[in-house]
Scaffold this motif. Structure first.
Motif, PDB file in Angstrom:
ATOM      1  N   GLU A 102      -0.593 -11.070  65.786  1.00  0.00           N
ATOM      2  CA  GLU A 102       0.559 -11.631  65.074  1.00  0.00           C
ATOM      3  C   GLU A 102       0.114 -12.741  64.115  1.00  0.00           C
ATOM      4  O   GLU A 102      -0.984 -13.294  64.239  1.00  0.00           O
ATOM      5  CB  GLU A 102       1.574 -12.205  66.070  1.00  0.00           C
ATOM      6  CG  GLU A 102       2.172 -11.170  67.016  1.00  0.00           C
ATOM      7  CD  GLU A 102       3.158 -11.796  67.992  1.00  0.00           C
ATOM      8  OE1 GLU A 102       3.202 -13.041  68.084  1.00  0.00           O
ATOM      9  OE2 GLU A 102       3.884 -11.038  68.668  1.00  0.00           O
ATOM     10  N   ARG A 106      -3.192 -11.713  62.485  1.00  0.00           N
ATOM     11  CA  ARG A 106      -2.969 -10.376  61.944  1.00  0.00           C
ATOM     12  C   ARG A 106      -3.312 -10.340  60.460  1.00  0.00           C
ATOM     13  O   ARG A 106      -3.986  -9.404  59.984  1.00  0.00           O
ATOM     14  CB  ARG A 106      -1.512  -9.969  62.174  1.00  0.00           C
ATOM     15  CG  ARG A 106      -1.151  -8.606  61.565  1.00  0.00           C
ATOM     16  CD  ARG A 106      -0.612  -8.746  60.145  1.00  0.00           C
ATOM     17  NE  ARG A 106      -0.630  -7.473  59.437  1.00  0.00           N
ATOM     18  CZ  ARG A 106      -0.686  -7.354  58.118  1.00  0.00           C
ATOM     19  NH1 ARG A 106      -0.762  -8.438  57.348  1.00  0.00           N
ATOM     20  NH2 ARG A 106      -0.687  -6.154  57.546  1.00  0.00           N
ATOM     21  N   PRO A 132       0.941  -3.211  61.297  1.00  0.00           N
ATOM     22  CA  PRO A 132       0.409  -3.915  62.467  1.00  0.00           C
ATOM     23  C   PRO A 132      -1.094  -3.699  62.654  1.00  0.00           C
ATOM     24  O   PRO A 132      -1.639  -2.645  62.323  1.00  0.00           O
ATOM     25  CB  PRO A 132       1.188  -3.299  63.638  1.00  0.00           C
ATOM     26  CG  PRO A 132       2.399  -2.661  63.016  1.00  0.00           C
ATOM     27  CD  PRO A 132       1.933  -2.189  61.671  1.00  0.00           C
TER      28      PRO A 132
END
Length: 288
Positions: A102, A106, A132
Motif C-alpha cells: 500500500e 506500492r 496493485p
C-alpha cells in the motif's frame, strides 16, 4: 485467455519454468489461488521479481479496467501456492502468504518495475485503477526441500571442480606443446580448449546467479546466516571479476601459459569460496 493460460501452464511445468512466445525470457511463476466464490483452485502465470526474501507480482491485467480474478481471490484468501522453475530444470511448489502493498511502498515498487519493463508503465497509463503490487512471502520451512538444496549444491560444486581440473590440465598440456619445436607456429590456443574455457565461465556465472536468488530466500528463513550470505554475495562479485579478466585474456590471444596462471588464480578463489559456502550452508540445510 483461459486456453492461452493453460498452454503457458503446461509448457512451464514441462520445461522447468521456461516458456516461449510472449513470455520467453521473462521471470515467470505460477500462482494458484482459491476462488472467492467457487472455493476451487485457480492457477495463473504471472511475471514476478524478487525483492529480498519475497516475490512481487503485479495485478496489471494488461492495463484492463478491472483487477484480474486472481487478485480478488487472494484478497479474500491470502493463502496461495507458488510454482517456480529451478536451476536443475524442475519445478518447485511453495506455500505462500500474499500481502497487498500500500501507499508509498506500492508506488515505489511499481515505479521500479515500470523502469525495468516499460510495458508496466503502459499498463498503468491505460487504466484509471491503481494497479496493485502483491508481495508473496514463501514458506520455505520444508526439511526435504532443504536437503534437496544441499544435495544440489554439493553436486554442482563437484561438477565445477571437475571441469576446472580438466581445464587446468588442458591448459597445462597446451602450454607444454606450444614450447615444442614442431608446433611453435601453431595458434596459441586450440578452438576446443577455448570453447571449454568459455563454457566453464558461463556455467560458473549461471550457478552464482541462481545462488544469489536462493540466498535471498534462505536469508528470510535462516537470519543467523545473514552475515555469511553477505560474504558469499561479495565473493560472487570477486569471482565474477576474475572470470571477466580470464575471458578478456582468452579473446586477446594470450598464450596457454598466461591463461593457465589466470585459471590457477580463479581455482584458488573458487576453492576457498566453495569450502566456505559448504561449511556455512550444509549444516543448516542438512543437519546430521
Amino acid at each position: 485467455m483461459p486456453d492461452f493460460n493453460q498452454q503457458v501452464i503446461e509448457e512451464f511445468r514441462a520445461n522447468g519454468g521456461r516458456v516461449g512466445g510472449m513470455f520467453e525470457g521473462a521471470a515467470l511463476l505460477l500462482l494458484t489461488t482459491t476462488g472467492a466464490r467457487s472455493g476451487r483452485p485457480h492457477t495463473n502465470p504471472a511475471v514476478y521479481v524478487r525483492d529480498g526474501a519475497r516475490l512481487l507480482v503485479f495485478a496489471s491485467n494488461a492495463g484492463g479496467p478491472r483487477h484480474p480474478a486472481w487478485f480478488h481471490n487472494l484478497s479474500a484468501d491470502p493463502h496461495v501456492t507458488v510454482e517456480l522453475g529451478t536451476p536443475a530444470g524442475t519445478v518447485e511448489r511453495f506455500v505462500a502468504t500474499a500481502v497487498v502493498t500500500e501507499g508509498e511502498e506500492r508506488d515505489r515498487l511499481y515505479a521500479e518495475q515500470a523502469a525495468r519493463d516499460p510495458g508496466f508503465a503502459a499498463y498503468q497509463a491505460a487504466t484509471d485503477r491503481v494497479i496493485p503490487v502483491v508481495a508473496l512471502h514463501l514458506d520455505l520451512g520444508d526439511p526435504e526441500r532443504h536437503r534437496a538444496i544441499a544435495a544440489h549444491l554439493v553436486k554442482v560444486h563437484a561438477e565445477l571442480r571437475a571441469e576446472l581440473t580438466a581445464l587446468r590440465e588442458g591448459l597445462g598440456s597446451a602450454a607444454t606443446e606450444a614450447e615444442g619445436p614442431t608446433v611453435r607456429d601453431t595458434p596459441p590456443l586450440g578452438s576446443r580448449l577455448a570453447r571449454h574455457c568459455l563454457t566453464f565461465c558461463g556455467a560458473l556465472h549461471a550457478h552464482h546467479h541462481n545462488e544469489d536468488s536462493v540466498f535471498d530466500l534462505l536469508e528470510g528463513e535462516f537470519p543467523e546466516l545473514s552475515d555469511a550470505l553477505d560474504r558469499m554475495r561479495e565473493e560472487h562479485k570477486l569471482v565474477a571479476r576474475t572470470v571477466e579478466e580470464l575471458e578478456a585474456l582468452l579473446t586477446s590471444g594470450a598464450t596457454p601459459a598466461a591463461l593457465r596462471a589466470e585459471v590457477d588464480r580463479l581455482a584458488t578463489r573458487l576453492e576457498e569460496h566453495f569450502a566456505y559456502e559448504e561449511a556455512q550452508l550444509l549444516p543448516a540445510l542438512a543437519p546430521e
